[in-house]
Design an enzyme around this catalytic site. Sequence first.
Site, PDB file in Angstrom:
ATOM      1  N   ARG A 261     -22.063 -24.183  64.017  1.00  0.00           N
ATOM      2  CA  ARG A 261     -22.476 -22.956  63.323  1.00  0.00           C
ATOM      3  C   ARG A 261     -23.243 -22.058  64.269  1.00  0.00           C
ATOM      4  O   ARG A 261     -24.123 -22.517  65.005  1.00  0.00           O
ATOM      5  CB  ARG A 261     -23.350 -23.314  62.118  1.00  0.00           C
ATOM      6  CG  ARG A 261     -22.592 -24.188  61.128  1.00  0.00           C
ATOM      7  CD  ARG A 261     -23.344 -24.420  59.842  1.00  0.00           C
ATOM      8  NE  ARG A 261     -22.529 -25.286  58.982  1.00  0.00           N
ATOM      9  CZ  ARG A 261     -22.907 -25.707  57.778  1.00  0.00           C
ATOM     10  NH1 ARG A 261     -24.080 -25.312  57.279  1.00  0.00           N
ATOM     11  NH2 ARG A 261     -22.118 -26.473  57.069  1.00  0.00           N
ATOM     12  N   ARG A 276     -32.011 -27.254  62.411  1.00  0.00           N
ATOM     13  CA  ARG A 276     -31.006 -26.191  62.468  1.00  0.00           C
ATOM     14  C   ARG A 276     -30.400 -26.142  63.863  1.00  0.00           C
ATOM     15  O   ARG A 276     -30.970 -25.570  64.782  1.00  0.00           O
ATOM     16  CB  ARG A 276     -31.666 -24.854  62.110  1.00  0.00           C
ATOM     17  CG  ARG A 276     -30.701 -23.722  61.786  1.00  0.00           C
ATOM     18  CD  ARG A 276     -31.433 -22.495  61.262  1.00  0.00           C
ATOM     19  NE  ARG A 276     -32.125 -22.775  60.019  1.00  0.00           N
ATOM     20  CZ  ARG A 276     -31.557 -22.732  58.810  1.00  0.00           C
ATOM     21  NH1 ARG A 276     -30.292 -22.379  58.698  1.00  0.00           N
ATOM     22  NH2 ARG A 276     -32.248 -23.029  57.727  1.00  0.00           N
ATOM     23  N   GLU A 348     -33.027 -29.438  52.310  1.00  0.00           N
ATOM     24  CA  GLU A 348     -31.647 -29.670  51.882  1.00  0.00           C
ATOM     25  C   GLU A 348     -30.960 -30.655  52.831  1.00  0.00           C
ATOM     26  O   GLU A 348     -30.980 -30.473  54.042  1.00  0.00           O
ATOM     27  CB  GLU A 348     -30.883 -28.347  51.886  1.00  0.00           C
ATOM     28  CG  GLU A 348     -29.414 -28.511  51.548  1.00  0.00           C
ATOM     29  CD  GLU A 348     -28.614 -27.243  51.846  1.00  0.00           C
ATOM     30  OE1 GLU A 348     -29.208 -26.142  51.800  1.00  0.00           O
ATOM     31  OE2 GLU A 348     -27.411 -27.365  52.127  1.00  0.00           O
ATOM     32  N   SER A 351     -25.295 -30.570  49.881  1.00  0.00           N
ATOM     33  CA  SER A 351     -25.007 -29.465  48.980  1.00  0.00           C
ATOM     34  C   SER A 351     -23.678 -29.788  48.308  1.00  0.00           C
ATOM     35  O   SER A 351     -22.674 -29.950  48.994  1.00  0.00           O
ATOM     36  CB  SER A 351     -24.920 -28.167  49.784  1.00  0.00           C
ATOM     37  OG  SER A 351     -24.840 -27.064  48.922  1.00  0.00           O
ATOM     38  N   ARG A 390     -30.053 -34.352  59.761  1.00  0.00           N
ATOM     39  CA  ARG A 390     -31.209 -34.224  58.878  1.00  0.00           C
ATOM     40  C   ARG A 390     -31.608 -35.573  58.283  1.00  0.00           C
ATOM     41  O   ARG A 390     -32.773 -35.779  57.944  1.00  0.00           O
ATOM     42  CB  ARG A 390     -30.919 -33.202  57.777  1.00  0.00           C
ATOM     43  CG  ARG A 390     -30.890 -31.771  58.318  1.00  0.00           C
ATOM     44  CD  ARG A 390     -30.784 -30.715  57.232  1.00  0.00           C
ATOM     45  NE  ARG A 390     -30.800 -29.381  57.837  1.00  0.00           N
ATOM     46  CZ  ARG A 390     -30.841 -28.243  57.137  1.00  0.00           C
ATOM     47  NH1 ARG A 390     -30.856 -28.287  55.805  1.00  0.00           N
ATOM     48  NH2 ARG A 390     -30.863 -27.086  57.756  1.00  0.00           N
TER      49      ARG A 390
END
Length: 424
Positions: A261, A276, A348, A351, A390
């Site tokens: 990403r 991130r 998070e 999802s 994560r």
Amino acid sequence: MLDIKYLRQNLDLVRKKLRQRGQAIDLDRFLALDKQRRDILLSVETLRNERNDASKEIGKLKKEKKDASSLISKMSDVSEKIKQLDDNLKTVEDDLNNFLLLVPNIQHESVPAGNGENENVVIRLGGEKPVFKFEPKEHWDIGESLNILDFGRGAKIAGARFTLYRGLAAALERALINFMLDLHVGEHGYTEVLTPFMVNRESMTGTGQLPKFAEDLFKIEGMDYFLIPTAEVPVTNIFRDEILDESQLPVYFVAYSPCFRSEAGSYGKDTRGLIRQHQFNKVEMVKFTRPEDSYDELEKLTANAEEVLSRLGIHYRTVCLCAGDLGFSSAKTYDVEAWMPGQNVYREISSCSNFEDFQARRAAIRFRREENGKIEFVHTLNGSGLAVGRTVVAILENYQQADGSVIIPEALRPYMRGADKISM
RNA sequence: GGAAAGGUGGCUGAGCGGCUUAAAGCGCACGCUUGGAGAGCGUGUGACCUGUGAAAGGGUCCCAGGGUUCAAAUCCCUGCCUUUCCGCCA
């Protein structure tokens, strides 16, 4: 993509729903384009019909050695007109299609109203927060002092938002991937798939990343390939342009993949640590279901994600995203958020979304009803099971000890040559 | 990277520019037949758009995009993909 007929007939409802999502979409433009399209279609098809009839007549006359020249010259004009109308039609259809590709999905009626993250609704808590007799540290400090996460060298090799794992951190990442895959395959009924990590433009459009979110993707220079931002893209596109048998459904796939990403627009956000990254690993669950089953399947999918955290002994909460926080393609989303004691926040880690027929329509994924042979769009769902990087963060922060070491959760030890602890 | 051959319905596979509304076979569905099954016989068998209360009707689709022609699955160009051989390669 929304159903064009549904849109036509429920314009006000759609307008209202989009407003709740915080989307300003000019639906009058849709109405105008739609009308234009149908008008042109009517006239061009009338002319085509005329030409088809005349062509047969010309063929017959020629065979009988009769003169067809007046009919031929007349058809020459008609063909000219058809060509013009076809060009117009193509322009209008392109406009209409481009417009529809940019309209987000409609949220399910059970989705709470709200404008952003703060208005998401907590629906469940799982596990318990660990109690520390010392001030818990953040994972980047833990990882650096144990010499298992090397952010500096990650940056040297590639740049910001890349990390080098070393020793038991690398092993932990790999153990998590295998643990998650084994759990979902062995106990939750998923079939493992391993996909290409680059995909073409059609696949990206099918799941909704394109055309709107091109700036979030890494593109291969000189070729029309994109690095996948999630395994959702290749896995959902497995059945693009296919018609499935109803008896096949539901289909459950689980896939490990790295995710890439660009994180455009998140400058300065989560710059430290593993949260991130431009590249991270994820195990992703994807489902294809009949429409009437998809909301039950969403609950089960979310439970499958939560189960990973339960087995690892990590406290979490599950929230239902409000209308204003929903992703572009989703009709309903649950986020599972893991407790990160070092940062003192929930983050998070999964999802889980039901896209209903939004992706299926874009990607033409359908199934045939057994009882009447009719063809319908499937519903697609997906959810992280889990984001691996994560999860490493959650383990480091939740299992840290006063002496700086980190206990390895029991469920993972068989995957780590029996190691039970990471220490200096 | 070099050379060659191909891409037609669920599958196999025909298809001299007009009689293709895509042959035939297989498969599948339904019916007849049968005590039941099979064989045999008969009928049917795509998607999409438009249209309608539902239909009828009309149109599009033979890998994709352009072109030639009154007319393209069929002729021409470009691209993509597949297969085979050679080279290179983890």
